[in-house]
Design an enzyme around this catalytic site. Structure first.
Site: not given
Ligand code: UD1
Ligand code: CA
Length: 459
Positions: A12, A16, A376, A365, A385, A350, A102, A23
């Site tokens: 992802g 935000r 002492n 130093y 140095n 150091k 992650g 992230k």
């Molecule tokens: C997801 C869950 C939701 C849960 C929430 C908990 C789904 C559809 N929904 O929603 O039920 O309550 O997590 O936080 O699974 N990611 C990828 N590739 C993608 C999409 C996402 O690697 O294509 C990774 C993101 O980096 C993130 C994780 O998956 O670490 C969750 O993705 P995110 O889009 O945040 O899911 P939510 O909408 O929060």
């Protein structure tokens, strides 16, 4: 567990965070978020850890050269179901898949073991939680008998579903073969146009496959990071955990909320840590060590009963038993202090070894130096140095006495038991057991008068 594959979703973008850093590379307690998740995964001893990366992919991969990781690139983020599907080629058939995120760094191995235990009895087990505010999470839909029916994402939920306070943490343990089959059937016919991993729950239920659920051991373990406020919140939760662990091990913390641990700390019994202390890297504190307020220690080993007084900064330092440091000391890499050494205020060391019982108490130093025992070093002593091009060593023998305000121009050797007169600039070796000094002769000019201020208007 040799049939376990952990898939960590980390593709992802993290919009935000408003950051140019991906992230999962943002810092929690001194290490990237993803490092914490990978550590937790390793505790389960899986056959494989597969990390799905996408946004800032190369940067993420470069941050983890660890040979035990398998990387899968998800070029377009089409949803959690799509991300897991991309990873399936790296998964052992007939095994178990554990899906982690992650950006969810606080999950404990114990909680994940609970989930994996539940999954031994059924093909699919979910980590769910009851929360006061379910906003943003997928909701766990159960039938009138309490059996799990489906997960509904918030954006697809009706009012009744939105009111459900049991949420999907996103973490699941699932039989690999079932999962492959279900992933192949996913579609993106939903409010977000994504392939939802969560849809496998309804598929399992439709096939009459049992689904289990487990709650995390601690209420906040499943929290994820989407913005910097949540990152700060998670940092505090993490630090609270560290403080509690230290106190459980017999450490007194004057204020558990004012200690930050960014690494690993080993502490003996009856260690006392005052307020506003940061411990970084590998820190080992022997029994009875006391750390004063406002200290920063990075990669430091202190023997029993050492005292670090307030406002001291130590990096890559080893001290044996009973050493006193500070207040206001700065000990830089390569400092070794034998037992009972005293390093006082405004002293910088150091790459220096200091022998047993020696004292460097004020405003000095000492760099690139070997200082013997019971030496002492008077106030304002400086080892010169660096000649502008190279560093040179200063060697001071056992029992030497260096008078205040001395410059030791390295390379130079001060012999055992030698005395250096105050205010000396020592450019050649000083023999043992003798007084060596260099001094501009003192003179007095009788009848000399201080300059007087001119009267206004005078030229
Ligand atoms: C997801 C869950 C939701 C849960 C929430 C908990 C789904 C559809 N929904 O929603 O039920 O309550 O997590 O936080 O699974 N990611 C990828 N590739 C993608 C999409 C996402 O690697 O294509 C990774 C993101 O980096 C993130 C994780 O998956 O670490 C969750 O993705 P995110 O889009 O945040 O899911 P939510 O909408 O929060
Ligand atoms: Ca999320």
């Amino acid at each position: 567990m040799e049939d376990l594959t952990v898939i960590v979703l980390a593709a992802g973008q993290g919009t935000r965070m408003r950051s140019s850093l991906p992230k999962v590379l943002h810092d929690l307690a001194g290490r990237p978020l993803l490092a914490h998740v990978i550590d937790t995964a390793r505790c389960l001893e899986p056959a494989r850890i597969v990390v799905v990366h996408g946004h800032g992919g190369e940067q993420v991969r470069a941050a983890f050269p660890d040979p035990d990781l398998t990387w899968v690139h998800q070029a377009r983020q089409l949803g959690t179901g799509h991300a897991v599907a991309e990873a399936m080629a790296a998964v052992r058939p007939k095994g178990t898949v554990l899906v982690l995120y992650g950006d969810v760094p606080l999950l404990r191995p114990e909680t994940l073991r609970d989930l994996l235990d539940a999954q031994k009895r059924v093909p699919l087990a979910l980590l769910t939680a009851r929360v006061n505010d379910p906003t943003g999470y997928g909701r766990i839909v159960r039938d009138e008998h309490g059996s799990l029916r489906a997960i509904v994402e918030e954006k697809d939920a009706n009012d009744a579903e939105r009111a459900i306070d049991e949420i999907n943490t996103g973490v699941m343990a699932v039989d690999a073969d079932h999962l492959s089959r279900w992933l192949a059937d996913l579609d993106n016919d939903n409010a977000q146009g994504e392939y939802y991993l969560t849809d496998v729950v309804a598929m399992a239920v439709g096939e009459g496959v049992a689904v289990a659920s487990v709650h995390p051991r601690e209420p906040d373990e499943f929290l994820g990071v989407n913005d910097r406020r949540q990152l700060a919140h998670i940092e505090r939760l993490y630090q609270k955990r560290q403080s509690h662990a230290l106190m459980a091990a017999g450490v007194t913390l004057r204020d558990p909320a004012r200690l930050d641990v960014r690494g690993r700390v080993q502490a003996g019994r009856d260690v006392v840590i005052d307020v506003d202390v940061v411990l970084e890297g590998d820190v080992s504190l022997g029994e009875g060590v006391q750390i004063g307020p406002f200290c920063h220690l990075k990669n430091v080993t202190l023997g029993p009963d050492c005292r670090v007084l307030s406002h001291s900064v130590l990096e890559s330092v080893t001290a044996e038993a009973g050493v006193t440091i500070g207040p206001f000391a700065r000990l830089r890499p390569g400092t070794y202090l034998a037992s009972e050494v005293k390093v006082g205020n405004f002293v910088e060391l150091k790459n220096a070894q200091v022998g047993e019982g020696s004292k460097i108490n004020h405003l000095s130093y000492v760099g690139d130096a070997d200082v013997g025992r019971d030496v002492n070093i008077g106030a304002g002593t400086i080892t010169c140095n660096y000649d502008g091009a190279n560093k040179h060593r200063t060697v001071i023998g056992d029992g030497a006495f260096i008078g205040s305000d001395t410059q030791l121009v390295a390379p130079v050797i001060v012999g055992e038991g030698a005395t250096i007169g105050a205010g000396s600039t020592i450019t050649r070796d000083a023999p043992p057991h003798a007084l060596t000094l260099s001094r501009v002769p003192q003179e007095t000019r009788e009848g000399w008068r201080r300059p007087q201020k001119r009267n206004k208007g005078e030229a």
